[in-house]
Design a protein around this motif. Structure first.
Motif, PDB file in Angstrom:
ATOM      1  N   PHE A  57       0.825  -1.209   0.000  1.00  0.00           N
ATOM      2  CA  PHE A  57       0.000   0.000   0.000  1.00  0.00           C
ATOM      3  C   PHE A  57       0.860   1.261   0.000  1.00  0.00           C
ATOM      4  CE2 PHE A  57      -2.695  -3.292   1.652  1.00  0.00           C
ATOM      5  CZ  PHE A  57      -3.939  -3.027   1.098  1.00  0.00           C
ATOM      6  N   ILE A  58       0.471   2.207  -0.858  1.00  0.00           N
ATOM      7  CA  ILE A  58       1.041   3.551  -0.861  1.00  0.00           C
ATOM      8  C   ILE A  58      -0.084   4.515  -0.506  1.00  0.00           C
ATOM      9  CG2 ILE A  58       2.065   5.375  -2.265  1.00  0.00           C
ATOM     10  CD1 ILE A  58       3.326   3.190  -3.993  1.00  0.00           C
ATOM     11  N   ALA A  59       0.129   5.342   0.505  1.00  0.00           N
ATOM     12  CA  ALA A  59      -0.874   6.314   0.941  1.00  0.00           C
ATOM     13  C   ALA A  59      -0.281   7.715   0.839  1.00  0.00           C
ATOM     14  CB  ALA A  59      -1.313   6.025   2.371  1.00  0.00           C
ATOM     15  N   VAL A  60      -0.999   8.614   0.161  1.00  0.00           N
ATOM     16  CA  VAL A  60      -0.477   9.939  -0.142  1.00  0.00           C
ATOM     17  C   VAL A  60      -1.434  11.020   0.351  1.00  0.00           C
ATOM     18  CG1 VAL A  60       0.350  11.462  -1.984  1.00  0.00           C
ATOM     19  CG2 VAL A  60       0.552   8.987  -2.243  1.00  0.00           C
ATOM     20  N   ASP A  61      -0.879  12.054   0.949  1.00  0.00           N
ATOM     21  CA  ASP A  61      -1.630  13.269   1.251  1.00  0.00           C
ATOM     22  C   ASP A  61      -0.642  14.425   1.215  1.00  0.00           C
ATOM     23  OD1 ASP A  61      -4.697  13.548   2.693  1.00  0.00           O
ATOM     24  OD2 ASP A  61      -3.426  15.320   2.657  1.00  0.00           O
ATOM     25  N   ILE A  62      -1.157  15.635   1.070  1.00  0.00           N
ATOM     26  CA  ILE A  62      -0.285  16.794   0.967  1.00  0.00           C
ATOM     27  C   ILE A  62      -0.060  17.479   2.305  1.00  0.00           C
ATOM     28  CG2 ILE A  62      -2.156  18.412   0.436  1.00  0.00           C
ATOM     29  CD1 ILE A  62       1.481  18.394  -0.959  1.00  0.00           C
ATOM     30  N   LYS A  63      -0.930  17.188   3.285  1.00  0.00           N
ATOM     31  CA  LYS A  63      -0.892  17.939   4.538  1.00  0.00           C
ATOM     32  C   LYS A  63      -0.108  17.186   5.611  1.00  0.00           C
ATOM     33  CE  LYS A  63      -5.364  20.154   3.648  1.00  0.00           C
ATOM     34  NZ  LYS A  63      -6.757  20.331   4.145  1.00  0.00           N
ATOM     35  N   ASP A  64       1.009  17.770   6.032  1.00  0.00           N
ATOM     36  CA  ASP A  64       1.830  17.132   7.060  1.00  0.00           C
ATOM     37  C   ASP A  64       1.080  16.951   8.371  1.00  0.00           C
ATOM     38  OD1 ASP A  64       3.965  16.850   5.423  1.00  0.00           O
ATOM     39  OD2 ASP A  64       5.172  18.447   6.298  1.00  0.00           O
ATOM     40  N   GLU A  65       0.211  17.933   8.686  1.00  0.00           N
ATOM     41  CA  GLU A  65      -0.452  17.868   9.982  1.00  0.00           C
ATOM     42  C   GLU A  65      -1.392  16.673  10.091  1.00  0.00           C
ATOM     43  OE1 GLU A  65      -2.644  21.135   7.533  1.00  0.00           O
ATOM     44  OE2 GLU A  65      -0.614  20.339   7.803  1.00  0.00           O
TER      45      GLU A  65
END
Length: 211
Positions: A57-65
């Motif tokens: 699984f690869i999980a991506v988001d732009i928000k570090d918080e």
């Protein structure tokens, strides 16, 4: 972003673009790779990935918080079943530029898009994660007959997305405008999904296949 991982690997990837075309080497096996775009606080991906050790699984988001919270949920979920985190990688990256970190050599078998921003203004619609601009990027690394699983509470986004998928040559193999009444047995609820259900909203869902 600090270190994470209760098991044998460091599952947060600092520079995902360095692994473009080499994600199978990162995981060290030939298992299928599934991708979540916009993983948010990680409630969905932590449950799915910990229950499927046979899938990478690869999980991506732009928000570090929110990724900090996702890291914590992944560690907790894997800890509950006494497993390590070797089959998951979490990272911060701009999804609009997803082709900077994935290519055809990565052979993604399934993509999850859950409750993405509907961007209702006409001038903003190109930012939708289901817009043809994005779908054509996904097609470069999605395998033949690979699937996109898409969920939303937004009726306009859902209807527009049906048109987007068809426009880009995808086949919609499953569609429901009321997921929780449909009898579909493979659903894993997200944080947003529970909130929308409590508000009385119907969840729209489809599975589109690359042809």
């Amino acid at each position: 972003m600090g270190k994470a991982g209760t098991g044998s690997v460091q599952f947060f990837v600092v520079n995902p673009t360095q692994n473009k075309g080499k994600w199978r080497e990162v995981f060290g096996n030939s298992n299928e790779i599934w991708l979540e775009l916009g993983c948010g606080k990680g409630g969905f991906i932590s449950k799915l990935a910990s229950s499927r050790p046979d899938i990478n699984f690869i999980a991506v988001d732009i928000k570090d918080e929110v990724l900090v919270l996702a890291m914590q949920k992944i560690e907790k979920e894997y800890g509950l079943i006494n497993a390590d985190t070797r089959n998951i990688r979490l990272m911060a990256h701009e999804i609009m530029l997803i082709n900077k970190m994935l290519d055809e050599n990565d052979a993604i078998s399934r993509i999850y898009i859950n409750f993405c921003n509907p961007w209702p203004k006409n001038s903003h619609k190109a930012r939708r994660l289901t817009h043809p601009n994005q779908l054509n990027q996904y097609k470069t690394f999605l395998v033949p007959n690979g699937q996109i699983w898409f969920k939303t509470d937004d009726e306009t986004l859902f209807q527009d997305s049906i048109r987007y998928f068809e426009q880009c040559g995808f086949h919609i193999g499953y569609l429901t405008e009321d997921l929780h009444a449909s009898g579909f047995e493979q659903n894993i609820e997200t944080e947003h999904e529970r909130m929308f259900i409590e508000q009385g909203c119907k969840i729209k869902f489809l599975i589109a296949e690359k042809r």
